[in-house]
Scaffold this motif. Structure first.
Motif, PDB file in Angstrom:
ATOM      1  N   GLU A  89      -9.441   4.049  -1.467  1.00  0.00           N
ATOM      2  CA  GLU A  89     -10.498   4.142  -0.461  1.00  0.00           C
ATOM      3  C   GLU A  89      -9.890   4.424   0.913  1.00  0.00           C
ATOM      4  OE1 GLU A  89     -14.397   1.610   1.111  1.00  0.00           O
ATOM      5  OE2 GLU A  89     -13.153   0.830  -0.508  1.00  0.00           O
ATOM      6  N   ILE A 114     -12.909   1.450   4.957  1.00  0.00           N
ATOM      7  CA  ILE A 114     -12.567   0.028   4.848  1.00  0.00           C
ATOM      8  C   ILE A 114     -12.845  -0.684   6.167  1.00  0.00           C
ATOM      9  CG2 ILE A 114     -10.694  -1.632   4.457  1.00  0.00           C
ATOM     10  CD1 ILE A 114      -9.408   0.504   2.617  1.00  0.00           C
ATOM     11  N   ARG A 131      -7.757  -0.443  -0.389  1.00  0.00           N
ATOM     12  CA  ARG A 131      -6.874   0.694  -0.070  1.00  0.00           C
ATOM     13  C   ARG A 131      -6.081   1.117  -1.299  1.00  0.00           C
ATOM     14  NH1 ARG A 131      -5.940   4.860   0.712  1.00  0.00           N
ATOM     15  NH2 ARG A 131      -4.545   5.892   2.190  1.00  0.00           N
ATOM     16  N   VAL A 155      -8.957   4.472   4.817  1.00  0.00           N
ATOM     17  CA  VAL A 155      -8.851   3.411   5.822  1.00  0.00           C
ATOM     18  C   VAL A 155     -10.137   3.317   6.639  1.00  0.00           C
ATOM     19  CG1 VAL A 155      -7.644   2.686   7.927  1.00  0.00           C
ATOM     20  CG2 VAL A 155      -6.348   3.625   6.004  1.00  0.00           C
ATOM     21  N   ILE A 198       0.802  -1.229   0.000  1.00  0.00           N
ATOM     22  CA  ILE A 198       0.000   0.000   0.000  1.00  0.00           C
ATOM     23  C   ILE A 198       0.832   1.274   0.000  1.00  0.00           C
ATOM     24  CG2 ILE A 198      -1.962  -1.138   1.105  1.00  0.00           C
ATOM     25  CD1 ILE A 198      -1.156   0.152   3.744  1.00  0.00           C
ATOM     26  N   GLN A 210      -0.823   2.069   8.689  1.00  0.00           N
ATOM     27  CA  GLN A 210      -2.049   1.527   8.121  1.00  0.00           C
ATOM     28  C   GLN A 210      -1.970   0.014   7.982  1.00  0.00           C
ATOM     29  OE1 GLN A 210      -3.197   3.619   4.546  1.00  0.00           O
ATOM     30  NE2 GLN A 210      -3.123   5.626   5.548  1.00  0.00           N
ATOM     31  N   GLU A 226      -8.456  10.096  -1.668  1.00  0.00           N
ATOM     32  CA  GLU A 226      -9.287   9.605  -0.571  1.00  0.00           C
ATOM     33  C   GLU A 226     -10.562  10.423  -0.420  1.00  0.00           C
ATOM     34  OE1 GLU A 226      -6.061   9.972  -0.416  1.00  0.00           O
ATOM     35  OE2 GLU A 226      -5.170   8.125   0.381  1.00  0.00           O
ATOM     36  N   ALA A 276      -0.458   5.030   0.429  1.00  0.00           N
ATOM     37  CA  ALA A 276      -0.399   5.445   1.833  1.00  0.00           C
ATOM     38  C   ALA A 276       0.863   6.229   2.173  1.00  0.00           C
ATOM     39  CB  ALA A 276      -0.504   4.221   2.750  1.00  0.00           C
TER      40      ALA A 276
END
Length: 273
Positions: free
Chosen positions: A70, A75, A66, A72, A16, A27, A200, A20
């Motif tokens: 999307e 999710i 992710r 965190v 990720i 995360q 996001e 991220a």
């Protein structure tokens, strides 16, 4: 496939990182702790624990979501705000730590002035109004133009075992009566903001983000109508964008002051008629 918690965290972080960035490790830990049913702080103790195939599959699904950008919080389906749990999904804006200053200020005013009633406009998940009602014995009313958001807020009120009166209303349109305290975190992004959203943010409801061309539409409407719904010696608390302090304050023919958040940004406008 055999993989332990330590290996899962490492692989998840690598996977990720493109979305991220510097938060990838944290995360990854959150996702692994969720599927393993272990607190994030206890992951190191269980580093060698092997994951079940079902857990690995669940982790894979989370990471795929992710990777598509999307958030965190969506999710996971739940997020903490002001020390309380809240269900979160695409029906409402994700609760953010910056907004906790709005709650802290409201609680301070309730304690200092003995306020007994509060209206939470644009309630979204209900995080502001519910957090206030959970910490103080106050008559709480919360409203939103989105019926989906109100349904989510009702779920969160039940989750946190607080009594809140919910009203389907476009700002003050269907609000009856007056209140000692009015709090609001309205949509305040500008047209330019909306055209350059982080990935996001594109998952969150635009209705909860867009505040008109200059981001001030909701503040203008509130400034026109709030006095009709505020008791004598009452107070209005508004969350503002970090560049909006002066422009929003200028809309109100009242005493105003700006409170700074933990990041050093203007965050809450206090309005006292």
């Amino acid at each position: 496939m055999n993989i332990n918690i330590s290996e899962a965290i490492r692989e998840a972080k690598i996977m990720i990182e493109p979305v991220a960035h510097e938060e990838a490790l944290q995360q990854a830990k959150i996702f692994v702790s969720t599927i393993a049913g272990i607190d994030v702080g206890a992951l190191l103790i269980h580093a060698e624990m092997m994951l079940l195939d079902e857990q690995i599959a669940d982790l894979g699904e989370m990471l795929e979501r992710r990777l598509k950008g999307e958030p965190v919080q969506y999710i996971l389906g739940e997020w903490e705000f002001y020390g309380l749990p809240f269900y979160v999904d695409t029906r409402a804006l994700i609760p953010r730590q910056d907004t906790e200053l709005l709650v802290e200020t409201a609680l301070q005013m309730i304690q200092e002035r003995g306020y007994r009633s509060c209206l939470d406009l644009c309630t979204g998940t209900g995080c502001v109004g519910i957090s206030i009602a959970k910490n103080e014995d106050i008559q709480m009313t919360a409203s939103d133009i989105s019926r989906d958001a109100l349904a989510l807020a009702k779920e969160n009120a039940e989750l946190n075992k607080v009594n809140v009166a919910f009203v389907d209303s476009d700002l003050f349109q269907r609000i009856n009566g007056k209140f000692d305290l009015i709090v609001c975190n309205p949509p305040y992004l500008t047209m330019d903001d909306m055209q350059s959203l982080q990935q996001e943010l594109t998952f969150e409801p635009k209705l909860a983000l867009y505040g008109g061309g200059d981001g001030l539409d909701y503040y203008r409407k509130i400034a026109w109508e709030y006095r009709d719904h505020l008791n004598a010696n009452g107070m209005l608390l508004l969350e503002i964008g970090n560049t909006q302090a002066e422009t929003v304050a200028a809309l109100f023919d009242a005493n105003t002051r700006v409170l700074i958040d933990l990041s050093g940004n203007p965050r809450v406008l206090v309005v006292e008629p």
